[in-house]
Design a protein around this motif. Structure first.
Motif, PDB file in Angstrom:
ATOM      1  N   LEU A  57       2.445   1.775  -3.402  1.00  0.00           N
ATOM      2  CA  LEU A  57       0.985   2.289  -4.540  1.00  0.00           C
ATOM      3  C   LEU A  57       1.132   3.789  -4.328  1.00  0.00           C
ATOM      4  O   LEU A  57       0.978   4.732  -4.922  1.00  0.00           O
ATOM      5  CB  LEU A  57      -0.133   1.440  -4.050  1.00  0.00           C
ATOM      6  N   TRP A  58       0.877   4.091  -2.801  1.00  0.00           N
ATOM      7  CA  TRP A  58       0.723   5.296  -2.318  1.00  0.00           C
ATOM      8  C   TRP A  58       1.708   6.385  -2.998  1.00  0.00           C
ATOM      9  O   TRP A  58       1.460   7.447  -3.517  1.00  0.00           O
ATOM     10  CB  TRP A  58       0.260   5.500  -1.125  1.00  0.00           C
ATOM     11  N   THR A 118      -6.111  -6.530  -2.044  1.00  0.00           N
ATOM     12  CA  THR A 118      -6.632  -7.265  -3.090  1.00  0.00           C
ATOM     13  C   THR A 118      -5.425  -8.177  -3.763  1.00  0.00           C
ATOM     14  O   THR A 118      -5.546  -9.066  -4.110  1.00  0.00           O
ATOM     15  CB  THR A 118      -7.486  -6.402  -4.120  1.00  0.00           C
ATOM     16  N   GLU A 119      -4.399  -7.325  -4.159  1.00  0.00           N
ATOM     17  CA  GLU A 119      -3.320  -7.772  -4.945  1.00  0.00           C
ATOM     18  C   GLU A 119      -2.561  -9.021  -4.095  1.00  0.00           C
ATOM     19  O   GLU A 119      -2.383 -10.041  -4.647  1.00  0.00           O
ATOM     20  CB  GLU A 119      -2.205  -6.835  -5.053  1.00  0.00           C
ATOM     21  N   GLU A 172      -8.087   3.446   0.077  1.00  0.00           N
ATOM     22  CA  GLU A 172      -8.123   3.184  -1.291  1.00  0.00           C
ATOM     23  C   GLU A 172      -6.747   2.385  -1.915  1.00  0.00           C
ATOM     24  O   GLU A 172      -6.795   1.325  -2.181  1.00  0.00           O
ATOM     25  CB  GLU A 172      -7.884   4.407  -2.270  1.00  0.00           C
ATOM     26  N   PHE A 173      -5.574   2.802  -1.459  1.00  0.00           N
ATOM     27  CA  PHE A 173      -4.415   2.250  -1.448  1.00  0.00           C
ATOM     28  C   PHE A 173      -4.210   0.775  -0.636  1.00  0.00           C
ATOM     29  O   PHE A 173      -3.856  -0.097  -1.025  1.00  0.00           O
ATOM     30  CB  PHE A 173      -3.213   3.114  -1.484  1.00  0.00           C
ATOM     31  N   ALA A 195      -6.830  -0.991   0.238  1.00  0.00           N
ATOM     32  CA  ALA A 195      -7.810  -2.000  -0.384  1.00  0.00           C
ATOM     33  C   ALA A 195      -6.921  -2.582  -1.708  1.00  0.00           C
ATOM     34  O   ALA A 195      -7.400  -3.579  -1.882  1.00  0.00           O
ATOM     35  CB  ALA A 195      -9.021  -1.526  -0.728  1.00  0.00           C
ATOM     36  N   LYS A 196      -6.571  -1.885  -2.418  1.00  0.00           N
ATOM     37  CA  LYS A 196      -5.900  -2.425  -3.816  1.00  0.00           C
ATOM     38  C   LYS A 196      -4.820  -3.457  -3.241  1.00  0.00           C
ATOM     39  O   LYS A 196      -4.568  -4.313  -3.910  1.00  0.00           O
ATOM     40  CB  LYS A 196      -5.289  -1.168  -4.636  1.00  0.00           C
ATOM     41  N   ALA A 197      -4.045  -3.060  -2.249  1.00  0.00           N
ATOM     42  CA  ALA A 197      -2.819  -3.692  -1.906  1.00  0.00           C
ATOM     43  C   ALA A 197      -3.358  -5.258  -1.306  1.00  0.00           C
ATOM     44  O   ALA A 197      -2.728  -6.302  -1.695  1.00  0.00           O
ATOM     45  CB  ALA A 197      -1.974  -3.017  -1.005  1.00  0.00           C
ATOM     46  N   ALA A 239       0.913  -1.093   0.065  1.00  0.00           N
ATOM     47  CA  ALA A 239      -0.146   0.061  -0.007  1.00  0.00           C
ATOM     48  C   ALA A 239       0.862   1.336   0.101  1.00  0.00           C
ATOM     49  O   ALA A 239       0.349   2.278  -0.682  1.00  0.00           O
ATOM     50  CB  ALA A 239      -0.844  -0.011   1.196  1.00  0.00           C
TER      51      ALA A 239
END
Length: 50
Positions: A12-13, A32-33, A25-26, A28-30, A9
């Motif tokens: 990504l951030w 999921t990955e 948001e970051f 959640a994305k991390a 995260a």
């Protein structure tokens, strides 16, 4: 696994320019990955030919 998600995260951030107020948001994305990687690593017990 939480450390992996946190590290991803943050990566990504940072890559997005460190936007303020979008940490969820970051995360959640991390998450999921990382979860996707975990499922991909699991192999089936047996392979059935068709």
């Amino acid at each position: 696994m939480t450390k992996r998600v946190r590290d991803r995260a943050f990566f990504l951030w940072e890559g997005a320019g460190r936007p303020w107020g979008r940490e969820h948001e970051f995360w959640a994305k991390a998450s999921t990955e990382i979860e996707g990687e975990h499922h991909a690593e699991r192999k089936p017990d047996r392979i059935v030919a068709r």
